[in-house]
Design a protein around this motif. Structure first.
Motif, PDB file in Angstrom:
ATOM      1  N   ALA A   1      -7.021   9.878 -69.774  1.00  0.00           N
ATOM      2  CA  ALA A   1      -6.748   9.078 -68.579  1.00  0.00           C
ATOM      3  C   ALA A   1      -7.952   9.736 -67.592  1.00  0.00           C
ATOM      4  O   ALA A   1      -8.605   8.777 -67.059  1.00  0.00           O
ATOM      5  N   VAL A   2      -8.493  10.887 -67.761  1.00  0.00           N
ATOM      6  CA  VAL A   2      -9.653  11.215 -67.301  1.00  0.00           C
ATOM      7  C   VAL A   2     -10.930  10.513 -67.739  1.00  0.00           C
ATOM      8  O   VAL A   2     -11.955  10.253 -66.892  1.00  0.00           O
ATOM      9  N   GLY A   3     -11.084  10.536 -68.846  1.00  0.00           N
ATOM     10  CA  GLY A   3     -12.042   9.649 -69.626  1.00  0.00           C
ATOM     11  C   GLY A   3     -12.374   8.353 -69.115  1.00  0.00           C
ATOM     12  O   GLY A   3     -13.388   7.896 -68.635  1.00  0.00           O
ATOM     13  N   PHE A   4     -11.028   7.501 -69.121  1.00  0.00           N
ATOM     14  CA  PHE A   4     -11.030   6.174 -68.637  1.00  0.00           C
ATOM     15  C   PHE A   4     -11.493   5.968 -67.359  1.00  0.00           C
ATOM     16  O   PHE A   4     -12.136   5.248 -66.947  1.00  0.00           O
ATOM     17  N   TYR A   5     -11.049   7.199 -66.358  1.00  0.00           N
ATOM     18  CA  TYR A   5     -11.402   7.260 -64.913  1.00  0.00           C
ATOM     19  C   TYR A   5     -12.881   7.328 -64.794  1.00  0.00           C
ATOM     20  O   TYR A   5     -13.692   6.466 -63.943  1.00  0.00           O
ATOM     21  N   LYS A   6     -13.564   8.043 -65.601  1.00  0.00           N
ATOM     22  CA  LYS A   6     -14.893   8.447 -65.421  1.00  0.00           C
ATOM     23  C   LYS A   6     -15.663   7.201 -65.835  1.00  0.00           C
ATOM     24  O   LYS A   6     -16.581   6.843 -65.397  1.00  0.00           O
ATOM     25  N   LEU A   7     -15.313   6.379 -66.992  1.00  0.00           N
ATOM     26  CA  LEU A   7     -15.792   5.141 -67.498  1.00  0.00           C
ATOM     27  C   LEU A   7     -15.760   4.204 -66.341  1.00  0.00           C
ATOM     28  O   LEU A   7     -16.729   3.554 -66.166  1.00  0.00           O
ATOM     29  N   GLY A   8     -14.701   4.042 -65.890  1.00  0.00           N
ATOM     30  CA  GLY A   8     -14.506   2.891 -64.926  1.00  0.00           C
ATOM     31  C   GLY A   8     -15.175   3.166 -63.695  1.00  0.00           C
ATOM     32  O   GLY A   8     -15.902   2.380 -63.037  1.00  0.00           O
ATOM     33  N   SER A   9     -15.475   4.238 -63.348  1.00  0.00           N
ATOM     34  CA  SER A   9     -16.208   4.723 -61.910  1.00  0.00           C
ATOM     35  C   SER A   9     -17.713   4.337 -62.315  1.00  0.00           C
ATOM     36  O   SER A   9     -18.286   4.123 -61.289  1.00  0.00           O
ATOM     37  N   TRP A  10     -18.051   4.853 -63.389  1.00  0.00           N
ATOM     38  CA  TRP A  10     -19.532   4.740 -63.933  1.00  0.00           C
ATOM     39  C   TRP A  10     -19.761   3.468 -64.050  1.00  0.00           C
ATOM     40  O   TRP A  10     -20.929   2.898 -63.683  1.00  0.00           O
ATOM     41  N   VAL A  11     -19.192   2.419 -64.581  1.00  0.00           N
ATOM     42  CA  VAL A  11     -19.329   1.057 -64.722  1.00  0.00           C
ATOM     43  C   VAL A  11     -19.153   0.468 -63.604  1.00  0.00           C
ATOM     44  O   VAL A  11     -20.285  -0.681 -63.386  1.00  0.00           O
ATOM     45  N   TYR A  12     -18.329   0.645 -62.605  1.00  0.00           N
ATOM     46  CA  TYR A  12     -18.415   0.285 -61.257  1.00  0.00           C
ATOM     47  C   TYR A  12     -19.823   0.337 -60.506  1.00  0.00           C
ATOM     48  O   TYR A  12     -20.307  -0.475 -59.863  1.00  0.00           O
ATOM     49  N   GLY A  13     -20.400   1.623 -60.716  1.00  0.00           N
ATOM     50  CA  GLY A  13     -21.769   2.083 -60.145  1.00  0.00           C
ATOM     51  C   GLY A  13     -22.601   1.285 -60.689  1.00  0.00           C
ATOM     52  O   GLY A  13     -23.734   0.786 -60.197  1.00  0.00           O
ATOM     53  N   LEU A  14     -22.552   1.079 -61.971  1.00  0.00           N
ATOM     54  CA  LEU A  14     -23.672   0.151 -62.551  1.00  0.00           C
ATOM     55  C   LEU A  14     -23.656  -1.300 -62.119  1.00  0.00           C
ATOM     56  O   LEU A  14     -24.587  -2.123 -61.768  1.00  0.00           O
ATOM     57  N   VAL A  15     -22.273  -1.976 -62.264  1.00  0.00           N
ATOM     58  CA  VAL A  15     -22.174  -3.184 -61.673  1.00  0.00           C
ATOM     59  C   VAL A  15     -22.468  -3.588 -60.233  1.00  0.00           C
ATOM     60  O   VAL A  15     -23.385  -4.248 -59.618  1.00  0.00           O
ATOM     61  N   ALA A  16     -22.108  -2.501 -59.250  1.00  0.00           N
ATOM     62  CA  ALA A  16     -22.498  -2.508 -57.828  1.00  0.00           C
ATOM     63  C   ALA A  16     -24.021  -2.054 -57.441  1.00  0.00           C
ATOM     64  O   ALA A  16     -24.335  -2.184 -56.447  1.00  0.00           O
ATOM     65  N   GLY A  17     -24.647  -1.412 -58.495  1.00  0.00           N
ATOM     66  CA  GLY A  17     -26.083  -1.320 -58.296  1.00  0.00           C
ATOM     67  C   GLY A  17     -26.149   0.067 -57.535  1.00  0.00           C
ATOM     68  O   GLY A  17     -27.300   0.414 -57.080  1.00  0.00           O
TER      69      GLY A  17
END
Length: 87
Positions: free
Chosen positions: A69-85
């Protein structure tokens, strides 16, 4: 709550649901009992393959699901940061 946290929580929930569905694929169990069945299956696999005591197998299985769960949380947060710029 920031958008990074919301994206991370959504990704963590979806990731856990996907892993639980993966562990229950092909089983004839009701949908509501899938999380317990996945947890007990992981605990059994850990205990049977390593020969450790039952309480430690249950503890390691819970720790594994928390780490996923923590790994997916970090992954989702990181991908959102990439997409949002704002990564």
């Amino acid at each position: 709550m920031t958008h990074h946290k919301i994206a991370g929580i959504i990704t963590a929930v979806l990731g856990l649901c996907a892993i639980i569905a993966f562990f229950n694929a092909g089983m004839d169990t009701p949908l509501l009992s899938w999380p317990l069945t996945a947890y007990l299956g992981v605990a059994f696999s850990i205990g049977w393959s390593t020969g450790i005591p039952n309480f430690l197998a249950y503890l390691l299985a819970a720790l594994l699901f928390i780490l996923v769960a923590v790994g997916f949380y970090k992954l989702g947060s990181w991908v959102y940061g990439l997409v949002a710029g704002r990564g």
